[in-house]
Design a protein around this motif. Structure first.
Motif, PDB file in Angstrom:
ATOM      1  N   ILE A  53       3.292  -2.893  -6.767  1.00  0.00           N
ATOM      2  CA  ILE A  53       3.518  -4.168  -5.677  1.00  0.00           C
ATOM      3  C   ILE A  53       4.737  -3.843  -5.217  1.00  0.00           C
ATOM      4  O   ILE A  53       4.284  -4.215  -3.717  1.00  0.00           O
ATOM      5  CB  ILE A  53       4.581  -5.245  -7.333  1.00  0.00           C
ATOM      6  N   GLY A  54       4.865  -2.904  -4.868  1.00  0.00           N
ATOM      7  CA  GLY A  54       6.320  -2.169  -3.203  1.00  0.00           C
ATOM      8  C   GLY A  54       4.681  -2.287  -2.193  1.00  0.00           C
ATOM      9  O   GLY A  54       5.194  -2.121  -1.517  1.00  0.00           O
ATOM     10  N   LEU A  55       4.001  -1.448  -2.648  1.00  0.00           N
ATOM     11  CA  LEU A  55       2.880  -0.247  -1.271  1.00  0.00           C
ATOM     12  C   LEU A  55       2.468  -2.155  -0.876  1.00  0.00           C
ATOM     13  O   LEU A  55       2.308  -2.040   0.334  1.00  0.00           O
ATOM     14  CB  LEU A  55       2.218  -0.058  -2.320  1.00  0.00           C
ATOM     15  N   LYS A  56       1.943  -2.842  -2.530  1.00  0.00           N
ATOM     16  CA  LYS A  56       1.183  -3.990  -1.566  1.00  0.00           C
ATOM     17  C   LYS A  56       2.165  -4.436  -0.778  1.00  0.00           C
ATOM     18  O   LYS A  56       1.068  -5.696  -0.143  1.00  0.00           O
ATOM     19  CB  LYS A  56       1.091  -4.725  -3.025  1.00  0.00           C
ATOM     20  N   ASP A  57       3.270  -5.150  -1.189  1.00  0.00           N
ATOM     21  CA  ASP A  57       4.414  -6.201  -0.845  1.00  0.00           C
ATOM     22  C   ASP A  57       4.436  -5.480   1.353  1.00  0.00           C
ATOM     23  O   ASP A  57       4.905  -6.409   2.565  1.00  0.00           O
ATOM     24  CB  ASP A  57       5.788  -6.561  -1.314  1.00  0.00           C
ATOM     25  N   LEU A  58       4.080  -3.677   1.026  1.00  0.00           N
ATOM     26  CA  LEU A  58       4.142  -3.257   2.763  1.00  0.00           C
ATOM     27  C   LEU A  58       2.525  -4.068   3.484  1.00  0.00           C
ATOM     28  O   LEU A  58       3.229  -3.709   4.582  1.00  0.00           O
ATOM     29  CB  LEU A  58       4.540  -2.257   1.903  1.00  0.00           C
ATOM     30  N   GLY A  59       2.006  -4.688   2.542  1.00  0.00           N
ATOM     31  CA  GLY A  59       0.696  -4.736   3.611  1.00  0.00           C
ATOM     32  C   GLY A  59      -0.774  -3.551   3.490  1.00  0.00           C
ATOM     33  O   GLY A  59      -1.246  -3.944   3.935  1.00  0.00           O
ATOM     34  N   PHE A  60      -0.259  -3.094   2.279  1.00  0.00           N
ATOM     35  CA  PHE A  60      -1.385  -1.846   2.287  1.00  0.00           C
ATOM     36  C   PHE A  60      -2.582  -3.002   1.236  1.00  0.00           C
ATOM     37  O   PHE A  60      -2.037  -3.585   0.912  1.00  0.00           O
ATOM     38  CB  PHE A  60      -1.029  -0.612   1.363  1.00  0.00           C
ATOM     39  N   THR A  61      -3.532  -2.121   1.347  1.00  0.00           N
ATOM     40  CA  THR A  61      -4.506  -3.028   0.659  1.00  0.00           C
ATOM     41  C   THR A  61      -4.087  -2.891  -0.647  1.00  0.00           C
ATOM     42  O   THR A  61      -4.022  -1.194  -0.469  1.00  0.00           O
ATOM     43  CB  THR A  61      -5.700  -2.854   1.451  1.00  0.00           C
ATOM     44  N   LEU A  62      -5.031  -3.177  -1.191  1.00  0.00           N
ATOM     45  CA  LEU A  62      -5.240  -2.491  -3.497  1.00  0.00           C
ATOM     46  C   LEU A  62      -6.276  -1.550  -3.247  1.00  0.00           C
ATOM     47  O   LEU A  62      -5.601  -0.294  -3.557  1.00  0.00           O
ATOM     48  CB  LEU A  62      -5.751  -3.640  -3.734  1.00  0.00           C
ATOM     49  N   GLU A  63      -7.271  -0.872  -2.021  1.00  0.00           N
ATOM     50  CA  GLU A  63      -8.078  -0.123  -2.130  1.00  0.00           C
ATOM     51  C   GLU A  63      -6.952   1.216  -1.925  1.00  0.00           C
ATOM     52  O   GLU A  63      -6.709   2.599  -2.581  1.00  0.00           O
ATOM     53  CB  GLU A  63      -9.018  -0.334  -1.071  1.00  0.00           C
ATOM     54  N   GLN A  64      -6.563   0.894  -0.385  1.00  0.00           N
ATOM     55  CA  GLN A  64      -5.237   1.944   0.152  1.00  0.00           C
ATOM     56  C   GLN A  64      -3.928   2.393  -1.389  1.00  0.00           C
ATOM     57  O   GLN A  64      -3.637   3.162  -0.987  1.00  0.00           O
ATOM     58  CB  GLN A  64      -4.774   1.231   1.191  1.00  0.00           C
ATOM     59  N   VAL A  65      -3.755   0.996  -2.377  1.00  0.00           N
ATOM     60  CA  VAL A  65      -2.600   1.599  -3.086  1.00  0.00           C
ATOM     61  C   VAL A  65      -2.627   2.279  -3.450  1.00  0.00           C
ATOM     62  O   VAL A  65      -2.757   3.024  -4.551  1.00  0.00           O
ATOM     63  CB  VAL A  65      -2.534  -0.384  -3.382  1.00  0.00           C
ATOM     64  N   GLY A  66      -4.630   1.776  -4.248  1.00  0.00           N
ATOM     65  CA  GLY A  66      -5.111   2.781  -5.747  1.00  0.00           C
ATOM     66  C   GLY A  66      -5.009   4.127  -4.516  1.00  0.00           C
ATOM     67  O   GLY A  66      -4.825   5.587  -5.347  1.00  0.00           O
ATOM     68  N   VAL A  67      -5.038   4.354  -3.689  1.00  0.00           N
ATOM     69  CA  VAL A  67      -5.545   5.519  -3.514  1.00  0.00           C
ATOM     70  C   VAL A  67      -4.350   6.175  -3.187  1.00  0.00           C
ATOM     71  O   VAL A  67      -3.580   7.706  -3.693  1.00  0.00           O
ATOM     72  CB  VAL A  67      -5.769   5.834  -1.705  1.00  0.00           C
ATOM     73  N   LEU A  68      -3.024   5.589  -2.620  1.00  0.00           N
ATOM     74  CA  LEU A  68      -1.734   6.203  -2.346  1.00  0.00           C
ATOM     75  C   LEU A  68      -0.848   6.874  -4.329  1.00  0.00           C
ATOM     76  O   LEU A  68      -0.904   7.210  -4.890  1.00  0.00           O
ATOM     77  CB  LEU A  68      -0.761   4.901  -2.429  1.00  0.00           C
ATOM     78  N   LEU A  69      -1.422   5.587  -4.929  1.00  0.00           N
ATOM     79  CA  LEU A  69      -0.817   5.765  -6.073  1.00  0.00           C
ATOM     80  C   LEU A  69      -1.201   7.279  -7.224  1.00  0.00           C
ATOM     81  O   LEU A  69      -0.683   7.764  -7.981  1.00  0.00           O
ATOM     82  CB  LEU A  69      -1.386   4.672  -7.487  1.00  0.00           C
ATOM     83  N   ASP A  70      -2.606   6.840  -6.993  1.00  0.00           N
ATOM     84  CA  ASP A  70      -3.377   8.367  -7.294  1.00  0.00           C
ATOM     85  C   ASP A  70      -3.135   9.882  -6.755  1.00  0.00           C
ATOM     86  O   ASP A  70      -3.952  10.551  -7.703  1.00  0.00           O
ATOM     87  CB  ASP A  70      -4.871   7.745  -7.393  1.00  0.00           C
ATOM     88  N   GLY A  71      -2.831   9.829  -5.413  1.00  0.00           N
ATOM     89  CA  GLY A  71      -2.274  10.629  -4.878  1.00  0.00           C
ATOM     90  C   GLY A  71      -2.991  11.555  -4.670  1.00  0.00           C
ATOM     91  O   GLY A  71      -3.836  12.848  -4.682  1.00  0.00           O
ATOM     92  N   GLU A  72      -3.909  10.572  -3.877  1.00  0.00           N
ATOM     93  CA  GLU A  72      -6.048  11.859  -3.871  1.00  0.00           C
ATOM     94  C   GLU A  72      -5.585  11.841  -2.429  1.00  0.00           C
ATOM     95  O   GLU A  72      -6.635  12.294  -1.492  1.00  0.00           O
ATOM     96  CB  GLU A  72      -7.098  10.813  -4.066  1.00  0.00           C
ATOM     97  N   LEU A  73      -4.517  11.448  -1.712  1.00  0.00           N
ATOM     98  CA  LEU A  73      -4.068  11.723  -0.039  1.00  0.00           C
ATOM     99  C   LEU A  73      -3.114  12.775   0.292  1.00  0.00           C
ATOM    100  O   LEU A  73      -2.151  13.300  -0.792  1.00  0.00           O
ATOM    101  CB  LEU A  73      -3.447  10.665   0.438  1.00  0.00           C
ATOM    102  N   ALA A  74      -3.405  14.046   1.154  1.00  0.00           N
ATOM    103  CA  ALA A  74      -2.313  15.485   0.889  1.00  0.00           C
ATOM    104  C   ALA A  74      -1.428  14.363   1.722  1.00  0.00           C
ATOM    105  O   ALA A  74      -1.242  12.962   2.108  1.00  0.00           O
ATOM    106  CB  ALA A  74      -2.959  16.012   2.228  1.00  0.00           C
TER     107      ALA A  74
END
Length: 265
Positions: A53-74
Motif C-alpha cells: 500500500i505504501g509503494l502504491k500510494d507513492l505512485g508506483f504501478t502495481l507491476e512496479q510494486v510487485g517487482v519491488l516487493l519480490d526483490g527482483e531488482l538490484a
C-alpha cells in the motif's frame, strides 16, 4: 488466522482490493478453504500489505510494486526507480504550485485587487537593446521561453554594467508574436549569442505599473491595460514593452515593479 474482512480492516484496504492483489500475485492468502473458497491471512502478512500500500500510494504501478516487493531488482535499480518517482513528484508539485499561483492571480483579478497603479497616457522613448528573441505561437509558451532567454542573456552579460533596466518586448506577427528578452548596455561590445535591436520611439502609449511579490498577476494586468485602451477608443499598435524597474534579483529583497507599456493609435 484472520478472515479476509478482518485483514482488510487492519490493512486499511477493501476486500475487493485484496482479491485483486491475490489475482495479480501481489498478496496471496496464507490459506484458502478448498470447500468454501474462503481466504484467510496470517498476521505476519500485514507487513507485506503495508509495503504494498505504501509503494502504491507513492505512485508506483502495481507491476512496479510487485517487482519491488519480490526483490527482483538490484539495489541500484531500486534506487533509480525511487529517484525517478521522486523527480516526477517534484515536477508535479511545481506544476501544482504554478496552477495555484495562477488561480490566486485570477481570484485577485475577479476581486479587482490586482496590484496595478493608475493608467498613464504618455510617449515612449526609443530603446537600444541587446537581446535574444523567439517566435511564439501559443501564449502558454511565453513564460517558459522568456525565463530561459533572460537567464541566457544575463549569463552572457555577467560582467557588463547595465545602462538601464531589463526589458521584454512583444511584437505581433501573424497569429503569433516575436518575444524578446533584452538588456541595456549602452555602447559596450555585444557578446556572441546576443543581437543588437532598436525599439522605436512611440508618440503615444498607455501604460500601467504592476507591483507584486511575483509575476503571477501580470497577465491580468495586461488584460486590464488592453481593456482600458479599448474603453478610451484607442487601438493597440506596434511593439509592447515590459520594463523591469525593480526585480527580486536586485539584491535588496524587493519584489517586482514592472511598467507595462502599450503603444496606441
Amino acid at each position: 488466522m484472520l478472515s479476509i474482512g478482518e485483514f482488510a480492516r487492519l490493512a486499511g484496504v477493501s476486500v475487493r482490493m485484496l482479491r485483486h492483489y491475490d489475482q495479480l500475485g501481489l498478496l496471496r492468502p496464507d490459506r484458502v478453504d478448498s470447500r468454501s473458497g474462503y481466504r484467510s491471512y496470517a498476521a505476519a502478512q500485514l507487513a507485506r500489505a503495508n509495503q504494498l500500500i505504501g509503494l502504491k500510494d507513492l505512485g508506483f504501478t502495481l507491476e512496479q510494486v510487485g517487482v519491488l516487493l519480490d526483490g527482483e531488482l538490484a539495489e541500484g535499480e531500486v534506487v533509480a526507480l525511487m529517484r525517478a518517482r521522486r523527480d516526477a513528484l517534484r515536477a508535479q508539485i511545481a506544476t501544482d504550485e504554478h496552477r495555484l499561483a495562477s488561480i490566486e492571480a485570477r481570484l485577485r483579478s475577479i476581486a479587482k485587487e490586482n496590484p496595478m497603479s493608475e493608467f498613464v497616457e504618455t510617449s515612449l522613448p526609443a530603446l537600444m537593446l541587446v537581446q535574444q528573441s523567439v517566435r511564439i505561437k501559443e501564449i502558454s509558451q511565453v513564460e517558459e521561453a522568456m525565463s530561459g532567454m533572460f537567464q541566457q542573456v544575463n549569463d552572457l552579460l555577467r560582467d557588463i554594467p547595465r545602462a538601464g533596466p531589463g526589458v521584454a518586448t512583444y511584437t505581433p506577427q501573424g497569429e503569433g508574436m516575436i518575444a524578446a528578452a533584452a538588456e541595456q548596455i549602452g555602447d559596450a561590445p555585444v557578446p556572441d549569442g546576443l543581437e543588437r535591436a532598436t525599439v522605436e520611439a512611440q508618440p503615444r502609449a498607455l501604460t500601467v505599473r504592476y507591483t507584486g511579490g511575483d509575476l503571477s498577476g501580470i497577465q491580468q494586468s495586461w488584460q486590464g491595460l488592453v481593456a482600458e485602451v479599448e474603453a478610451r477608443g484607442l487601438t493597440p499598435h506596434g511593439t509592447c514593452r515590459e520594463v523591469y524597474d525593480v526585480t527580486p534579483f536586485d539584491g535588496d529583497g524587493a519584489g517586482w515593479s514592472v511598467d507595462l507599456q502599450q503603444p496606441v493609435a
